[in-house]
Design a protein around this motif. Sequence first.
Motif, PDB file in Angstrom:
ATOM      1  N   PRO A 155       0.824  -1.215   0.000  1.00 57.15           N
ATOM      2  CA  PRO A 155       0.000   0.000   0.000  1.00 57.15           C
ATOM      3  C   PRO A 155       0.857   1.264   0.000  1.00 57.15           C
ATOM      4  O   PRO A 155       2.012   1.238   0.421  1.00 57.15           O
ATOM      5  N   GLU A 156       0.264   2.337  -0.472  1.00 54.92           N
ATOM      6  CA  GLU A 156       0.923   3.639  -0.410  1.00 54.92           C
ATOM      7  C   GLU A 156       1.125   4.042   1.044  1.00 54.92           C
ATOM      8  O   GLU A 156       0.260   3.812   1.888  1.00 54.92           O
ATOM      9  N   ARG A 157       2.287   4.650   1.349  1.00 52.14           N
ATOM     10  CA  ARG A 157       2.590   5.040   2.731  1.00 52.14           C
ATOM     11  C   ARG A 157       2.875   6.530   2.820  1.00 52.14           C
ATOM     12  O   ARG A 157       3.491   7.109   1.929  1.00 52.14           O
ATOM     13  N   LEU A 158       2.427   7.111   3.927  1.00 53.63           N
ATOM     14  CA  LEU A 158       2.515   8.563   4.063  1.00 53.63           C
ATOM     15  C   LEU A 158       3.150   8.955   5.391  1.00 53.63           C
ATOM     16  O   LEU A 158       3.042   8.241   6.385  1.00 53.63           O
ATOM     17  N   ALA A 159       3.801  10.126   5.381  1.00 57.25           N
ATOM     18  CA  ALA A 159       4.062  10.863   6.618  1.00 57.25           C
ATOM     19  C   ALA A 159       3.057  12.004   6.623  1.00 57.25           C
ATOM     20  O   ALA A 159       2.827  12.629   5.583  1.00 57.25           O
ATOM     21  N   LEU A 160       2.454  12.262   7.779  1.00 60.24           N
ATOM     22  CA  LEU A 160       1.298  13.144   7.763  1.00 60.24           C
ATOM     23  C   LEU A 160       1.123  13.835   9.121  1.00 60.24           C
ATOM     24  O   LEU A 160       1.404  13.245  10.156  1.00 60.24           O
ATOM     25  N   SER A 161       0.692  15.089   9.090  1.00 60.64           N
ATOM     26  CA  SER A 161       0.328  15.802  10.318  1.00 60.64           C
ATOM     27  C   SER A 161      -1.147  16.161  10.248  1.00 60.64           C
ATOM     28  O   SER A 161      -1.677  16.355   9.159  1.00 60.64           O
ATOM     29  N   PRO A 214      -2.616   9.420  16.844  1.00 60.39           N
ATOM     30  CA  PRO A 214      -1.515  10.368  16.662  1.00 60.39           C
ATOM     31  C   PRO A 214      -1.920  11.616  15.876  1.00 60.39           C
ATOM     32  O   PRO A 214      -2.693  11.534  14.927  1.00 60.39           O
ATOM     33  N   LEU A 215      -1.368  12.771  16.291  1.00 60.28           N
ATOM     34  CA  LEU A 215      -1.537  13.991  15.512  1.00 60.28           C
ATOM     35  C   LEU A 215      -0.448  14.083  14.446  1.00 60.28           C
ATOM     36  O   LEU A 215      -0.550  14.866  13.516  1.00 60.28           O
ATOM     37  N   THR A 216       0.580  13.271  14.609  1.00 57.29           N
ATOM     38  CA  THR A 216       1.668  13.230  13.633  1.00 57.29           C
ATOM     39  C   THR A 216       2.000  11.781  13.320  1.00 57.29           C
ATOM     40  O   THR A 216       2.248  11.006  14.239  1.00 57.29           O
ATOM     41  N   TYR A 217       1.959  11.440  12.061  1.00 53.10           N
ATOM     42  CA  TYR A 217       2.345  10.086  11.644  1.00 53.10           C
ATOM     43  C   TYR A 217       3.659  10.163  10.883  1.00 53.10           C
ATOM     44  O   TYR A 217       3.772  10.911   9.913  1.00 53.10           O
ATOM     45  N   ALA A 218       4.611   9.358  11.306  1.00 54.06           N
ATOM     46  CA  ALA A 218       5.861   9.291  10.547  1.00 54.06           C
ATOM     47  C   ALA A 218       5.706   8.341   9.369  1.00 54.06           C
ATOM     48  O   ALA A 218       6.387   8.468   8.361  1.00 54.06           O
ATOM     49  N   ALA A 254      -4.959  12.359  -2.332  1.00 57.61           N
ATOM     50  CA  ALA A 254      -4.944  13.384  -3.367  1.00 57.61           C
ATOM     51  C   ALA A 254      -4.130  14.611  -2.966  1.00 57.61           C
ATOM     52  O   ALA A 254      -3.838  15.456  -3.808  1.00 57.61           O
ATOM     53  N   ALA A 255      -3.757  14.720  -1.703  1.00 56.15           N
ATOM     54  CA  ALA A 255      -3.148  15.963  -1.206  1.00 56.15           C
ATOM     55  C   ALA A 255      -1.763  16.204  -1.802  1.00 56.15           C
ATOM     56  O   ALA A 255      -0.968  15.279  -1.930  1.00 56.15           O
ATOM     57  N   ALA A 256      -1.504  17.459  -2.137  1.00 58.44           N
ATOM     58  CA  ALA A 256      -0.152  17.841  -2.569  1.00 58.44           C
ATOM     59  C   ALA A 256       0.711  17.947  -1.318  1.00 58.44           C
ATOM     60  O   ALA A 256       0.293  18.550  -0.335  1.00 58.44           O
ATOM     61  N   PRO A 257       1.913  17.401  -1.330  1.00 60.41           N
ATOM     62  CA  PRO A 257       2.746  17.420  -0.136  1.00 60.41           C
ATOM     63  C   PRO A 257       3.035  18.837   0.338  1.00 60.41           C
ATOM     64  O   PRO A 257       3.222  19.745  -0.468  1.00 60.41           O
ATOM     65  N   GLY A 258       3.026  19.026   1.638  1.00 59.74           N
ATOM     66  CA  GLY A 258       3.431  20.291   2.237  1.00 59.74           C
ATOM     67  C   GLY A 258       2.324  21.301   2.430  1.00 59.74           C
ATOM     68  O   GLY A 258       2.545  22.341   3.039  1.00 59.74           O
ATOM     69  N   SER A 259       1.110  21.041   1.941  1.00 57.28           N
ATOM     70  CA  SER A 259       0.024  22.018   2.097  1.00 57.28           C
ATOM     71  C   SER A 259      -1.054  21.494   3.031  1.00 57.28           C
ATOM     72  O   SER A 259      -1.420  20.321   2.968  1.00 57.28           O
ATOM     73  N   LEU A 282      -5.355  18.339   7.474  1.00 61.77           N
ATOM     74  CA  LEU A 282      -4.207  17.459   7.356  1.00 61.77           C
ATOM     75  C   LEU A 282      -3.211  17.977   6.346  1.00 61.77           C
ATOM     76  O   LEU A 282      -3.548  18.756   5.440  1.00 61.77           O
ATOM     77  N   ARG A 283      -1.988  17.554   6.565  1.00 62.63           N
ATOM     78  CA  ARG A 283      -0.897  17.942   5.681  1.00 62.63           C
ATOM     79  C   ARG A 283      -0.029  16.708   5.437  1.00 62.63           C
ATOM     80  O   ARG A 283       0.457  16.087   6.393  1.00 62.63           O
ATOM     81  N   VAL A 284       0.115  16.341   4.174  1.00 64.30           N
ATOM     82  CA  VAL A 284       0.980  15.214   3.828  1.00 64.30           C
ATOM     83  C   VAL A 284       2.411  15.727   3.748  1.00 64.30           C
ATOM     84  O   VAL A 284       2.692  16.705   3.069  1.00 64.30           O
TER      85      VAL A 284
END
Lengths: 638, 278
Positions: B118-124, B163-167, B188-193, B207-209
């Motif tokens: 699966p696709e994996r993300l770091a996310l806040s 978690p509020l922050t996922y590594a 769908a999120a663009a990273p950093g926004s 959320l922010r990827v």
Amino acid sequence: MRMETIGTRLLGLLAGTALAAGALAAGADTVKPPAKSATVARPAHLPGYNTERNAYFGDLHVHTKLSFDAYIFNVRASPEDAYRFAKGGAIGHAQGYDIRLIGGPLDFVAVTDHSEFMGALREADDPKSPLSKLPIVQGLFSPDHNQIAAAFTRVVTAMQANKVPKEFSDPSIAGRAWREVQDAAEHNNDPGRFTTLVGYEFTSAPDGRNLHRNVIFRTAKVPGLPFTANNSRNPEDLWRTMDGWRARGIEALAIPHNSNGSDGLMFQTTKFDGSPMDKAYADLRRRNEPLAEITQIKGTSETHPSLSPNDEWSNFEIMESYIGSNKMITKFAGGYVREALKDGILMQEKHGFNPYKMGFIGSSDTHNAAPGSVEERNFFSKVGREDATPELRGSVPPGGARTWDPKAPLPGANTARFQSWGASGLAAVWAEENSRDAIYAALRRKETFATSGPRIKVRFFAGYDFPADLARRHDIVTQAYAHGVTMGGDLLPSRGRAPQFLVWGVRDPNSGYLQRAQIVKGWVENGQAKERVFDVACSDHLPLDKTAWRCPNNGAKVDVATCATERFKGDVELRTVWTDPTFNPKQRAFYYVRVLENPSCRWSTWDALRNGTPPNPKLAATIEERAWSSPIWYEPRT
Amino acid sequence: MAIGAVIFLSAVGLKSLQRPVVRIDADELNQLGAYWEQQMQRPPTRDELRGIIGERVDEEILAREARSQGLDKDDIIVRRRLAQKMAFASEDTAPIPEPDDATLQALYARTAGVYATPERLALSQVYFSETRGADAAKGAALAALGRLKTGAPGTGGDPFVMPLTYADITLPDLGRDYGEDYARAAAAAAPGSWIGPVRSAYGWHLLRVDGRIPSAQPAFASLRAQLREAWFADQRQKANTAMMDRLRKRYRVEIAGAIAGGAGRASSATVAPEPNAD
């Protein structure tokens, strides 16, 4: 191989992340820079790794066709099928219909077949096996539920009388089945997504009094054959054997269950032979049994109304008969976990040892190879063909009738028992990641909780130096771990100060809203163990009565004609920091959390709804689903 | 044994030895007694035993009469039970040969997507609890989003049990924990926004990827065992279908308003299991 590759790539991801987040998070007071761990991410953690730990839900009590009774119940699903079911797949039920979970896959499962005659009934059903020629086997595999009951009786009677033919104990038969259990676990273990644990059930029941335990292994390293009740009915012999395994590097723990069917035997205050307990006994027991299964389909063993008359919620899915028969229980003390915890702290106070320092889990005890099949609106039996239809479970009127005739004859003995069973029991842990190591470690340190089926999440911490604004902080869990102990732990005294308790329950999005969070306290006062239930957080902004320590009823109702619940009653989460107003630094005590959902339809009401008939008037139409944290013990002196 | 004899006599009677015989043998007698005893936790009295045996004899007589009148013919329960017995008896009759590498390679090519990681993300994320009330939570989230975009301090979010922050979290896990809307937004999120607010069962989220590892296809070698298993499952399924097809060919299926050929699939609808669980 795969892990190494991903680990390397993850390092790159995290490094990039820290930079981006550092720039963007500046000025956002609520957002800490993510992935501080980037710089220390040496061991390749699994996806979802969280130093503050995630809640994982599972089932540590699952039978397949390798269990003698399940095979007689016409169950033909294997350990492989059990794992497929737990991962969200569909499998066949003994009655011919397909079954699957509706609440999503589980995170971890142990298949725990009965070790006594494991796999032997399957071989007896094979005409090529010499076992099939034995007299006891003739007519044993009927699909008719009455014949099944008779066959079950025949085998159990022979087991209890030690008259099962020796061919059934052939180690090569058990060896094949045990290998199959291990292979299925090995093959379905998927770190990061789904954890399997190798296990089995030790099935001791002297005079029918239930002393069953599930033995759960930490790794794939297990003994050549299980230690069974045929080796000894005395659990102390099991624990000594487990000590021996441990010395050889085979780590396991045992989890007692259905203490409610032990007629006072499971948590009695003497050893198995009736002699007084001592420190060596308590150490032996605690070393091997850190947990108790407090709820499952055959009833909930938290407490009984006669033991806890001041607990208005004690009458929850109570089963008052022996296991597998309608013989009634006569002795509730010794059969329920809360009483055992009280006896434990009393023994610690009087004699300096406590054999009953147990954390909690729930599980299903499914005999359909269907882990987690404890969903009220999707409950389809526990014992194969025996309770495979609503009529057999007593949830719809017999004989196709459309109403309940008060003058109708009482249901058959089996139906009477099945209708009293609850769709209950999941095990939950707080662990860093979904792996055998992390989940087993959580079981060992008792950072576990039990639920009656919904995936309610419960956090519980105690400490003296929490920040004043703890419950509102974003780093609440970091602070709580840093300044307190969590469920399963010991709280030591601090200059006579009263501890604070962080209580936090969050609803299962697929289940009801929460109505209240409670703390159950047990303590020793003047040489006696006492208990009290405190409501500590109320839903719907209702005011907590701090004299009686009760929340007002939030008025949430259920329409039993449709099973619809009220949307605007109850909360998504309940969170509070509570100080015990009755705290006495000299009194030994334990505290655990119980979180209650709004009422909802019981499985029997869902059956009736689908059948278009009224719910059975003899059964509770609704229940209040719940979760229980493992206790925290206040230890004034050790 | 003595009781068996009594029943034998009373059921058969003395007057005519021409009548058909209902025989309860010693094994079944013991079984009846044991079953009763298991339920009641004591042995039956003589009268009770007489009652149990009488019921069993009557059941046998009624069953035989029913059969002789053909009542078993159109009974859905009897039919279903026989069909299940037959289906069970015909399973795993023929051994399935071990597949070679070429076969598994072909299966791998055919079912590539099934085994993808699966696709994996770091996310806040910033969370606004439903306990504020749904509208208030959404309003607070929108206000916070404005501040985050301009870099103004203070988002006023709530603590959260997750978690509020996922590594490192997979997309399916986000879907499981927060719902599909959340997972779709994260995908769908663009990273950093910062984006949102997105609703979950718990409330509203911004959320922010922060980073992303796309889905990947594992190498054939690492999947060999799984592919082999899938191949066997598929072969078993095919064998069952083939058996059913062979059997169907032996019959001509007639359905009201139409006449189907030997391979008419419509007939299978009549043996579908009862929809007992949903």
